[in-house]
Design a protein around this motif. Structure first.
Motif, short mmCIF file in Angstrom:
data_model
loop_
_atom_site.label_atom_id
_atom_site.label_comp_id
_atom_site.label_asym_id
_atom_site.label_seq_id
_atom_site.Cartn_x
_atom_site.Cartn_y
_atom_site.Cartn_z
N ARG A 28 49.89 54.11 -18.79
CA ARG A 28 49.87 52.65 -18.98
C ARG A 28 50.97 51.97 -18.16
NH1 ARG A 28 46.34 49.30 -20.49
NH2 ARG A 28 47.80 48.04 -21.63
N LYS A 29 52.15 52.57 -18.12
CA LYS A 29 53.25 52.01 -17.32
C LYS A 29 52.85 51.97 -15.84
CE LYS A 29 57.03 53.66 -20.19
NZ LYS A 29 58.11 54.64 -20.26
N ILE A 30 52.26 53.04 -15.37
CA ILE A 30 51.82 53.09 -13.97
C ILE A 30 50.82 51.97 -13.72
CG2 ILE A 30 50.48 54.43 -12.30
CD1 ILE A 30 51.79 56.96 -13.65
N PHE A 31 49.85 51.83 -14.60
CA PHE A 31 48.81 50.80 -14.45
C PHE A 31 49.43 49.40 -14.48
CE2 PHE A 31 45.65 48.06 -16.71
CZ PHE A 31 44.81 47.85 -15.64
N LYS A 32 50.31 49.15 -15.43
CA LYS A 32 50.92 47.83 -15.56
C LYS A 32 51.84 47.49 -14.39
CE LYS A 32 50.78 47.48 -20.57
NZ LYS A 32 51.56 47.42 -21.82
N ASN A 33 52.45 48.50 -13.78
CA ASN A 33 53.39 48.26 -12.68
C ASN A 33 52.72 48.32 -11.31
OD1 ASN A 33 55.63 47.91 -14.36
ND2 ASN A 33 55.91 50.11 -14.53
N LYS A 34 51.43 48.55 -11.29
CA LYS A 34 50.71 48.63 -10.02
C LYS A 34 50.75 47.26 -9.35
CE LYS A 34 46.33 48.86 -10.25
NZ LYS A 34 44.93 49.12 -10.43
N PRO A 35 51.19 47.20 -8.10
CA PRO A 35 51.25 45.91 -7.43
C PRO A 35 49.85 45.40 -7.06
CG PRO A 35 51.78 47.66 -5.89
CD PRO A 35 51.63 48.31 -7.24
N ILE A 36 49.78 44.14 -6.77
CA ILE A 36 48.52 43.59 -6.24
C ILE A 36 48.35 44.16 -4.84
CG2 ILE A 36 47.35 41.49 -5.48
CD1 ILE A 36 48.88 40.04 -7.76
N ILE A 37 47.20 44.74 -4.60
CA ILE A 37 46.94 45.39 -3.33
C ILE A 37 46.04 44.47 -2.51
CG2 ILE A 37 45.98 47.44 -2.22
CD1 ILE A 37 46.53 48.87 -4.97
N LYS A 38 46.57 43.95 -1.42
CA LYS A 38 45.82 42.99 -0.61
C LYS A 38 44.69 43.65 0.16
CE LYS A 38 49.54 39.83 -0.48
NZ LYS A 38 50.46 39.01 -0.03
N ASN A 39 44.89 44.86 0.64
CA ASN A 39 43.85 45.59 1.35
C ASN A 39 43.41 46.75 0.45
OD1 ASN A 39 42.30 47.29 2.95
ND2 ASN A 39 43.61 47.11 4.74
N GLU A 40 42.20 46.68 -0.06
CA GLU A 40 41.72 47.68 -1.02
C GLU A 40 41.79 49.10 -0.47
OE1 GLU A 40 36.92 47.41 -0.37
OE2 GLU A 40 37.90 45.81 -1.47
N TYR A 41 41.76 49.25 0.84
CA TYR A 41 41.79 50.58 1.44
C TYR A 41 43.19 51.18 1.45
CZ TYR A 41 37.02 49.50 2.26
OH TYR A 41 35.70 49.16 2.05
N ASP A 42 44.19 50.40 1.02
CA ASP A 42 45.54 50.91 0.82
C ASP A 42 45.72 51.45 -0.60
OD1 ASP A 42 46.29 50.22 3.40
OD2 ASP A 42 47.07 48.25 2.78
N SER A 43 44.73 51.27 -1.44
CA SER A 43 44.83 51.62 -2.85
C SER A 43 45.18 53.09 -3.07
CB SER A 43 43.54 51.26 -3.58
OG SER A 43 43.69 51.45 -4.95
N PHE A 44 44.55 53.99 -2.32
CA PHE A 44 44.84 55.42 -2.48
C PHE A 44 46.34 55.67 -2.28
CE2 PHE A 44 45.76 59.59 -0.82
CZ PHE A 44 45.06 60.44 -1.67
N ASN A 45 46.89 55.15 -1.20
CA ASN A 45 48.31 55.38 -0.90
C ASN A 45 49.22 54.79 -1.97
OD1 ASN A 45 47.74 56.80 1.46
ND2 ASN A 45 47.75 54.93 2.70
N VAL A 46 48.88 53.62 -2.46
CA VAL A 46 49.68 52.99 -3.52
C VAL A 46 49.64 53.84 -4.77
CG1 VAL A 46 49.84 50.99 -5.06
CG2 VAL A 46 49.45 50.65 -2.60
N LEU A 47 48.44 54.28 -5.18
CA LEU A 47 48.32 55.11 -6.37
C LEU A 47 49.02 56.46 -6.19
CD1 LEU A 47 44.65 54.38 -7.48
CD2 LEU A 47 46.75 53.65 -8.61
N TYR A 48 48.88 57.03 -5.01
CA TYR A 48 49.54 58.31 -4.73
C TYR A 48 51.05 58.18 -4.95
CZ TYR A 48 50.53 62.81 -2.63
OH TYR A 48 50.94 64.10 -2.43
N THR A 49 51.62 57.11 -4.44
CA THR A 49 53.06 56.88 -4.59
C THR A 49 53.41 56.64 -6.05
OG1 THR A 49 53.22 56.00 -2.35
CG2 THR A 49 54.98 55.40 -3.89
N LEU A 50 52.63 55.83 -6.74
CA LEU A 50 52.91 55.54 -8.15
C LEU A 50 52.86 56.80 -9.01
CD1 LEU A 50 50.95 52.19 -8.62
CD2 LEU A 50 53.44 52.50 -8.69
N PHE A 51 51.83 57.62 -8.83
CA PHE A 51 51.75 58.87 -9.59
C PHE A 51 52.89 59.81 -9.22
CE2 PHE A 51 46.96 58.11 -9.99
CZ PHE A 51 47.05 57.70 -11.31
N SER A 52 53.18 59.94 -7.94
CA SER A 52 54.22 60.86 -7.45
C SER A 52 55.60 60.49 -7.97
CB SER A 52 54.26 60.88 -5.93
OG SER A 52 53.08 61.38 -5.40
#
Length: 172
Positions: free
Chosen positions: A88-112
């Motif tokens: 839930r913390k990861i989800f709540k702290n996820k930034p707004i992603i302007k380019n949806e194709y950057d989502s994988f990299n953002v999530l990878y960093t957040l999980f890592s």
């Protein structure tokens, strides 16, 4: 479907069952459920088991029937509740992603970089990788509506999705 009643509907799938079954039948319209069904997801008790099933000459997915969850606290065992809270913390702290194709990299960093245990990080990164077979526009959300609780254990049922698939379905 003869003998089945609609018991749930979502953006990607309709879910059918009847009172005598301990499983549900799910329409095939979700890349992530497909990734689970073809065993791309990591083997884990945290993800539902999904298999292909043929009914009336149509193909569906079959999954254990779980009760819907409206609240989490007090229903999950302590370890799974901590895991849920960290997700839930990861989800709540996820930034707004302007380019949806950057989502994988953002999530990878957040999980890592999260406070998850090493095993939980590996699990979530492997699941993320499985999702990326359908594109880098994978997203993650977690709330009581997209998890199940099975005897105090967390089941991450509908936490990942492909953004472009969701947008395509919404256009219809």
């Amino acid at each position: 479907m003869k003998g089945f009643k609609l018991i749930g509907t979502g953006l990607f799938s309709n879910v059918y069952s009847n009172d005598t079954l301990d499983y549900v039948i799910i329409t095939k319209n979700d890349y992530i459920k497909e990734a689970i069904a073809v065993n791309w997801f990591p083997e884990s008790r945290y993800f539902p088991k999904i298999e292909e099933l043929k009914v009336d000459n149509e193909y569906f997915w079959k999954m254990k029937k779980y009760n819907k969850t409206k609240k989490v606290k007090g229903l999950l065992n302590d370890d799974d509740y901590k895991f849920y809270q960290e997700l839930r913390k990861i989800f709540k702290n996820k930034p707004i992603i302007k380019n949806e194709y950057d989502s994988f990299n953002v999530l990878y960093t957040l999980f890592s970089e999260s406070s998850l245990t090493d095993d939980q990080k590996e699990l979530m990164l492997n699941a993320l990788s499985a999702c990326s077979n359908y594109g880098s526009d994978v997203d993650f959300e977690i709330s009581p509506r997209n998890i199940f609780i099975d005897s105090g254990r967390l089941i991450l049922a509908d936490c990942f999705y492909i953004i472009s698939q969701a947008e395509e379905i919404r256009k219809k």
